[in-house]
Scaffold this motif. Sequence first.
Motif, short mmCIF file in Angstrom:
data_model
loop_
_atom_site.label_atom_id
_atom_site.label_comp_id
_atom_site.label_asym_id
_atom_site.label_seq_id
_atom_site.Cartn_x
_atom_site.Cartn_y
_atom_site.Cartn_z
N ALA A 1 22.81 -23.67 -91.17
CA ALA A 1 21.86 -23.02 -90.29
C ALA A 1 22.42 -21.94 -89.27
CB ALA A 1 20.85 -24.05 -89.32
N LEU A 2 23.57 -22.48 -89.06
CA LEU A 2 24.18 -21.32 -87.88
C LEU A 2 24.77 -20.28 -88.57
CD1 LEU A 2 26.23 -23.99 -85.98
CD2 LEU A 2 24.41 -22.64 -84.81
N LYS B 1 32.93 -20.06 -93.14
CA LYS B 1 32.94 -21.45 -92.79
C LYS B 1 34.12 -22.06 -93.22
CE LYS B 1 30.25 -25.66 -94.41
NZ LYS B 1 29.19 -26.16 -95.25
N TYR B 2 34.63 -23.18 -92.46
CA TYR B 2 36.27 -23.53 -92.80
C TYR B 2 36.02 -24.96 -92.49
CZ TYR B 2 40.92 -24.15 -92.55
OH TYR B 2 42.45 -24.73 -92.83
N THR B 3 36.42 -25.99 -93.62
CA THR B 3 36.29 -27.35 -93.71
C THR B 3 37.57 -28.25 -93.69
OG1 THR B 3 34.24 -27.28 -94.55
CG2 THR B 3 35.12 -29.58 -94.60
N SER C 1 37.38 -11.78 -87.39
CA SER C 1 35.99 -11.44 -87.48
C SER C 1 35.02 -11.95 -88.47
CB SER C 1 35.99 -9.70 -87.48
OG SER C 1 36.61 -9.13 -86.75
N ALA C 2 33.87 -12.13 -88.32
CA ALA C 2 33.15 -12.80 -89.10
C ALA C 2 32.63 -11.74 -90.43
CB ALA C 2 31.48 -12.97 -88.55
N ALA C 3 32.59 -12.31 -91.54
CA ALA C 3 32.44 -11.63 -92.56
C ALA C 3 31.00 -11.10 -92.92
CB ALA C 3 33.21 -12.19 -93.89
N GLN C 4 30.04 -12.20 -92.75
CA GLN C 4 28.69 -11.99 -93.06
C GLN C 4 27.86 -11.73 -91.74
OE1 GLN C 4 26.89 -11.98 -95.93
NE2 GLN C 4 28.77 -11.77 -96.84
N ASN C 5 27.20 -12.75 -91.10
CA ASN C 5 26.48 -12.54 -89.74
C ASN C 5 27.59 -12.61 -88.54
OD1 ASN C 5 24.09 -12.09 -91.42
ND2 ASN C 5 24.15 -14.49 -91.59
N ALA C 6 26.96 -12.82 -87.67
CA ALA C 6 28.03 -12.75 -86.35
C ALA C 6 28.79 -14.32 -86.22
CB ALA C 6 27.25 -12.48 -85.13
N ASN C 7 28.10 -15.38 -86.63
CA ASN C 7 28.61 -16.31 -86.46
C ASN C 7 29.82 -17.04 -87.49
OD1 ASN C 7 26.92 -16.73 -84.18
ND2 ASN C 7 25.41 -18.04 -85.45
N ARG D 1 31.12 -18.72 -81.96
CA ARG D 1 32.19 -19.47 -82.75
C ARG D 1 31.88 -21.23 -82.45
NH1 ARG D 1 32.60 -15.18 -84.39
NH2 ARG D 1 34.29 -14.08 -84.79
N PHE D 2 31.68 -21.86 -83.50
CA PHE D 2 31.21 -23.21 -83.32
C PHE D 2 32.10 -24.27 -84.07
CE2 PHE D 2 27.65 -20.57 -83.03
CZ PHE D 2 26.82 -20.82 -81.92
N LEU D 3 32.28 -25.40 -83.34
CA LEU D 3 33.19 -26.47 -83.79
C LEU D 3 32.21 -27.61 -84.09
CD1 LEU D 3 36.50 -26.02 -81.94
CD2 LEU D 3 36.44 -26.19 -84.21
N LEU D 4 32.05 -27.92 -85.23
CA LEU D 4 31.31 -29.32 -85.77
C LEU D 4 32.20 -30.36 -86.02
CD1 LEU D 4 28.48 -27.53 -87.51
CD2 LEU D 4 28.83 -28.02 -85.09
N LEU D 5 32.14 -31.50 -85.34
CA LEU D 5 33.26 -32.56 -85.59
C LEU D 5 32.42 -33.88 -85.79
CD1 LEU D 5 34.53 -30.83 -82.90
CD2 LEU D 5 36.31 -32.20 -83.44
N THR D 6 32.90 -34.56 -86.79
CA THR D 6 32.41 -36.04 -87.06
C THR D 6 33.68 -36.87 -86.79
OG1 THR D 6 32.94 -36.15 -89.48
CG2 THR D 6 30.88 -34.93 -88.93
N THR D 7 32.91 -38.23 -86.44
CA THR D 7 33.84 -39.31 -86.10
C THR D 7 33.08 -40.62 -86.12
OG1 THR D 7 35.43 -40.34 -84.56
CG2 THR D 7 33.65 -39.31 -83.50
#
Length: 298
Positions: A46-47, A75-77, A100-106, A136-142
């Motif tokens: 979504a982002l 997107k980097y995992t 820099s973002a390749a597609q949209n801004a995020n 720039r967004f960091l999504l972390l799971t634990t």
Amino acid sequence: MIYPWLDDVHQQLNTSFNAGRFHHGQLFNGQQGVGKRALVEELANALLCASAQNLVACGHCKSCQLNQAATHPDKYTVQADGQSIGVDDIRNVSDFMHQSAAQNANKVVVINDCHKMTTAAANALLKTLEEPSPQRFLLLTTNATAQLPATILSRCALSEVKVQDSHVSMQWIAQLNVPAYPWLNLFSHQPLLVARWQQEEQLEVIDQLYKFATELKQGHNFSALVDIISKDNERVRVFNLFLSEQLKQQLLTGMDFDSYQNAQNALAEFVQNTTEILGLNLPLAVSRLAYRLRNSIK
């Protein structure tokens, strides 16, 4: 959302996003089998989507097509390599964020099982969290926030991912056409665990563990039990859960509290030994556990 029990947490995140309060570092904590990764994947998509509505990707734009093909350049995992996430993995995150973002801004980074970061890796991530870049967004799971440094926790927005209503998850499990095992309700808060067992044809094995737990006092030959749990540490914890439930029932029907506590201590030692000690004599550990529990179970 892909899973109905995730609707509430997704709505909370959407409200935060629409109000401009969506934190650049989002930490999602929850048990195995609750759907943390699925939630994070949907948020990441979504982002990155060009036409997302209510924090849900459109599924049709170029970014969505790239995500569906697992080739989105923004997107980097990161996942554990073996038992840990190393500092080089996190340094790559920092480099990725500054491009820099390749597609949209995020740009979005997903770090699964972030509690597996080494100390050096956590320190490297801290620098990224302390100096956020726009969009720039960091999504972390634990599933183990206690293993994360307080400095990481304090710089992330924490969301608890869990099943709020077990009826919802049990209805979802029922749609899988899983047999009505007597232990299913014990995993109402980990529905995806049941789904995985079904997919991997392990349900009968789990049912065997349940039968061993309920008939432990009568059993004498533990070779089959040892064979089952020796193949996967997860099964040790499942067996422990089944035994714990049996002990709770015994407590309700007359077991004295001291015997109950002793039995629970025996279980805790068994789990710790079988999951942390390499080269353990598993048949001996099972026999010792059975001996200690037989003195407590009616």
